[in-house]
Design a protein around this motif. Structure first.
Motif, mmCIF file in Angstrom:
data_model
loop_
_atom_site.group_PDB
_atom_site.id
_atom_site.type_symbol
_atom_site.label_atom_id
_atom_site.label_comp_id
_atom_site.label_asym_id
_atom_site.label_seq_id
_atom_site.Cartn_x
_atom_site.Cartn_y
_atom_site.Cartn_z
ATOM 1 N N GLU A 114 0.264 6.566 1.772
ATOM 2 C CA GLU A 114 -0.407 5.309 2.492
ATOM 3 C C GLU A 114 -0.386 5.724 4.037
ATOM 4 O OE1 GLU A 114 -2.168 3.076 1.400
ATOM 5 O OE2 GLU A 114 -2.153 1.390 2.790
ATOM 6 N N LEU A 125 -3.620 6.353 6.551
ATOM 7 C CA LEU A 125 -3.953 5.707 7.683
ATOM 8 C C LEU A 125 -4.084 6.705 8.821
ATOM 9 C CD1 LEU A 125 -1.344 2.763 7.228
ATOM 10 C CD2 LEU A 125 -3.829 2.635 6.859
ATOM 11 N N SER A 137 -5.400 -3.263 3.901
ATOM 12 C CA SER A 137 -5.469 -3.483 5.574
ATOM 13 C C SER A 137 -4.186 -3.734 5.951
ATOM 14 C CB SER A 137 -6.220 -4.622 5.712
ATOM 15 O OG SER A 137 -5.568 -5.834 5.688
ATOM 16 N N ASN A 138 -3.908 -3.759 7.192
ATOM 17 C CA ASN A 138 -2.831 -4.348 7.949
ATOM 18 C C ASN A 138 -2.925 -5.835 8.268
ATOM 19 O OD1 ASN A 138 -0.481 -2.987 8.982
ATOM 20 N ND2 ASN A 138 -0.994 -3.503 10.979
ATOM 21 N N SER A 165 0.648 -1.552 3.050
ATOM 22 C CA SER A 165 -0.005 -1.406 4.590
ATOM 23 C C SER A 165 1.033 -2.255 5.510
ATOM 24 C CB SER A 165 -1.525 -1.551 4.447
ATOM 25 O OG SER A 165 -2.119 -0.832 3.928
ATOM 26 N N LYS A 166 0.779 -3.523 5.612
ATOM 27 C CA LYS A 166 1.225 -4.178 6.656
ATOM 28 C C LYS A 166 2.778 -4.282 6.410
ATOM 29 C CE LYS A 166 1.556 -7.095 10.155
ATOM 30 N NZ LYS A 166 1.802 -6.345 11.540
ATOM 31 N N GLY A 168 1.574 0.590 7.313
ATOM 32 C CA GLY A 168 1.021 0.131 8.191
ATOM 33 C C GLY A 168 1.775 -0.449 9.314
ATOM 34 N N LEU A 219 -5.542 1.540 12.748
ATOM 35 C CA LEU A 219 -4.947 0.133 11.911
ATOM 36 C C LEU A 219 -6.040 -0.767 11.671
ATOM 37 C CD1 LEU A 219 -1.197 -0.222 13.047
ATOM 38 C CD2 LEU A 219 -2.168 0.666 10.939
#
Lengths: 342, 342, 342, 342
Positions: B17, B21, B286-287, B312-313, B317, B335
């Motif tokens: 990941e 990114l 997504s973040n 991610s987040k 992320g 991001l």
């Protein structure tokens, strides 16, 4: 300079995918979005995953002022698309994602889509949007017709082989496995989670799928004589992805070479090492196509497998790639997102 | 100026990941990647979805020359991580994605992870990586400890409420639903598709999940007194996503205001309109964090629901967001990818 | 003697599940099946998985001769159900799977379902169909009201605890995770595979789910005073299953004992060893309920988790179990099918 | 009279499926179950979905007293199976679910499985277990070799066509889509939920799948001359099911007639009306095979599609069907369970 973009039919999956891609595009600005039944709503209410973006409110098409628009993505249903595009100002460039301008022969259109075409002039003008094979025409085009997502996948596997003359044109078989988002956000019983998850089946069996019109047109054009392939699509319980298992007759090394040579300079088409083959999981959410070649144990038979994401490379990604060309920008702008795995 | 990046433990999901990114990050270049058991392989062989990228060959950690490296992402298992980081040159900035530096109290670390910490100095130095709450410390840090993905989700829902003093601290319950990639790419029977798909269940029931160590530490610090929440995670048949349903006592409007005010300037945290609540599907890939607040029919009870993508987040992320701060770059660089839907 | 069975509303999932179960029942014969919009079709055309069975053709309700029918399963939508049942001959026994006769208080019905009840006499007569708790009444009943599937799951976890007086009645919280078939075969956007798969979220948050009417009625009756629980359902990407995570205050051993004693003689309710807890995957396709108890790290807090298959034990299996009792047959007839795993 | 049954290798999916089916069988009693690595455990600990059943504790094979056993289901890995079966008393009937006795020619066995067969006498004696085509031999057999699940699916589609002489034997192509439980409960990275869900791909491409050994043997035998088909399996994200899309050359009506006539009296094989085709979802959890025939738009090309559940009809259901015959019981005993949908 930023290009002003309008998206018609923004409340479907291809519309949402266009917004997702354009969100990271350095040179495009979405200035108008239409969605007839959802006019008045914010895009974030229709697609909450886009709620962080500043986007124009959804309106009806007739409310859009096209005078400041450089390019329109038309993600409307077929038949509707031709009626709408006919009325757009001639100054606007158009990428149509529907089936309306894919077939050049009005008789073929009527055969596959069941009624006469209502915009024959535009049909004549439209350029078929398989970027890697119509790049020059697309650069100069005003109207580009996005290809069928299944049709694109099969062509990535087969066109270089037909062009290179390395396969038997009378014996081509495409067994294709498609994920469900290709059917759109439509309320059909067979698209329910409870009906689809944990099961799979063929559909449009026997040569009735409309994308065969594109295969017939494009392969015959490439071969310089009529070519009719056998094509059976299947629906599998996944959201994104198309895997085309293509069975051809020829020499495996020659088949591999034709593909490898054809795509060596193409950013988005990866030919895997001989004997390897792709998974839809490895292209998901991206504009990439993965292609593999394997020789069968039966002499003279070769399997070519192509995988892509139907919403990206098979539809909205392709549309953006073409728009980049039409607007004179870098072809890959906004499209270098890596696949999302797992 | 481009920052030189090394990724240790690149063959896991968080490593992949990170690569995904950084692939669209304008100011980072990956110059080294390690994966002990897969040393010698190309990343595209381990993760074919990354095959289009030009990446360094995977090596063993000891083969990496860190002298030209600006920042290291350490995506190794806990315990391994502290041993490796201890040996890195002091000139290198580090974002650690393991659990090794999340807990500041050595006794707490030993209690939750079952052995003494082997790098107590570093533990003292490390900054807890929940960006929105430690932004200033992160900017000046050499070593940032990525948070647990579940721990992050619960904190996004609860920290502003504790800070604002609007909830009863003795009665907080987090019922959390996690997707499977949080368990990593490990060969465990319960992670097999056949075992997981079409079923779901709780795990670590009764307060045994290690992320409780983070909740205890952070909520107690925020409250200025010991706070111990109840926390039950569940495993659901999906690949990415965490949904934390948080049950608190207080006034719903006050709860909503505390969240809305706290996050009004945060790019990645979206507080939905009062009464709406999120889906993991809308943050996938997504973040972003989506948070919703609903008042219960029982007076004084409020439900706060937070959703994010664990890879991610919740992990990579977040790590990139922290790295951006540590390197003096725009916090959002690389991001702003929109979620992938459907 | 074989009992003659009619199924009204056979084209939904609960109708199909009834047919599946009755197919192996030694003493029941399906003599009539209705499905208004699909009248005239064979069941195998509506549900191809049942095509091997000899079944009556689907007809409209008014075409059915009820004179030879012993028992009717009514799987119609609520509101429709009361209108139809009112007109059935009084000689026929009825198991209703709709919500129409679950609530005994007409005011409660109107509150939760938004309109006055149109068959108040029947409402008074109906027996609540949670078999293990109303067995004697069901044996003598003419009309049994199938419970809500979520309502059943929560009650299996909680009723013995209320009966035994081992929990705090003011502090009960049910966080429930439901699979999608509970929503039926209805064409709604949020039930599409592309919308649901790979994501999950809460629904009816804040105490608005109609099954709360059943919880209120039954728990208050059991307690002898008003009991109002907090209840938040979630939708997860699976087809069958309900997992209720129930948070109570009390002594874990006392809670466990109350459940173990209550269910020791119940064929379909399995109380797992203390500290273990269930998965929906282990009851799928069966009439079994699995219940587990775990003490939380916070003193005085206990987690009770119950799992069942919403279409079987939560709906059609329960209906068949009740029908067996009403017809004087072995309660377990046709219901001993083991769960289908994986 | 109840038959005493032993299951060797009960801790795999086919073992669990055997238990599920036998649980409702009126004339079989499981008296012994082995699972080497899990010896000493209860079956309910290994497969909690079976916890309601009274079953013998899992033991090592050498602990079983076979003197009171009528029939053994051997669900061990290939190679292990032949070693174990060699040592069983000759008085015991055996249904082997491994690959060890499927191929009659020792050279073919060695070619496909990579080592010489260690029980050549038994190999000679074993009857190939495709019930509908070896029914009489199976009735009198002591050792029956369960077929490969993919091999069974392809044969149901093709054998009647070869027998009837209605297709071109030089041009047969099987494109097969298999669910993941066919790979067993083994810890392989590609079987993880995160790796498999939402993606799909081919495997054993080019004619390397071992079930080709069965196709070659059986089709050649049926045709009276060597027949070699092309065969490409794919792995799709589902737990149960095999869909074989079989491409043949011939007259569609003749193909349909050959199938319809051949299976008209077979309980478990349903030939759908001409032009319809099956879904794996409609046979899941059952012993049924659904077969459809569609004529292609290209003259002389026909598509035959067969669907079954790999764990039931493709493996454990077939084994039980054969055991019924070997024990002189009704062939369908314990096997009339309807498919579980959705």
């Amino acid at each position: 300079m930023t290009h002003k973009i309008a998206i018609l039919g923004a409340s479907g999956y291809t519309g949402a995918e266009l917004v997702r891609l354009i969100a990271t595009h350095p040179l495009m600005e979405i200035v108008a979005m239409s969605a007839d039944r959802k006019a008045g709503l914010e895009m974030g209410a229709v697609f909450p995953h886009l709620r962080h973006l500043k986007l124009p409110t959804l309106v009806k098409i007739e409310e859009i002022d096209f005078s400041g628009v450089d390019l329109v993505f038309c993600a409307l249903p077929h038949a509707t698309s031709q009626a709408v595009i006919k009325e757009l100002p001639k100054t606007v460039k158009i990428v149509d994602l529907s089936a309306d301008f894919r077939l050049r022969d009005p008789a073929e259109y009527e055969k596959w889509y069941g009624k006469p075409h209502a915009a024959l002039d535009l049909q004549k003008e439209a350029v078929y949007g398989l970027t890697e094979f119509y790049r020059d025409e697309i650069k100069g085009a005003r109207l580009v017709a996005g290809t069928g997502c299944n049709a694109a996948t099969g062509q990535y596997a087969l066109r270089p082989l037909i062009d290179a003359g390395v396969i038997d044109l009378d014996d081509i078989l495409i067994d294709l496995k498609a994920a469900v988002s290709g059917a759109g956000r439509s309320l059909k019983e067979n698209l329910l989670h409870a009906e689809l998850s944990e099961g799979y089946h063929a559909y449009a069996v026997g040569g009735t799928h409309r994308h065969l019109g594109e295969f017939d047109q494009e392969f015959s054009k490439a071969a310089g004589k009529p070519v009719h392939v056998q094509f059976t699509p299947h629906l599998v319980p996944a959201n994104r992805g198309i895997l085309a298992t293509v069975y051809v007759r020829g020499d495996a090394a020659a088949v591999y070479d034709a593909l490898a040579k054809r795509y060596v300079d193409e950013t988005f088409v990866e030919v895997l090492p001989m004997g390897e083959h792709p998974s839809t999981k490895h292209v998901r959410g991206s504009n990439f196509v993965h292609i593999g070649v394997v020789a069968d144990r039966l002499p003279g038979r070769v399997i070519v497998i192509a995988a892509l994401d139907n919403l990206s490379k098979g539809s909205s990604g392709q549309a953006l790639q073409n728009a980049n060309l039409m607007l004179g920008e870098e072809e890959t702008a906004g499209l270098m997102l890596a696949p999302v795995f797992p």
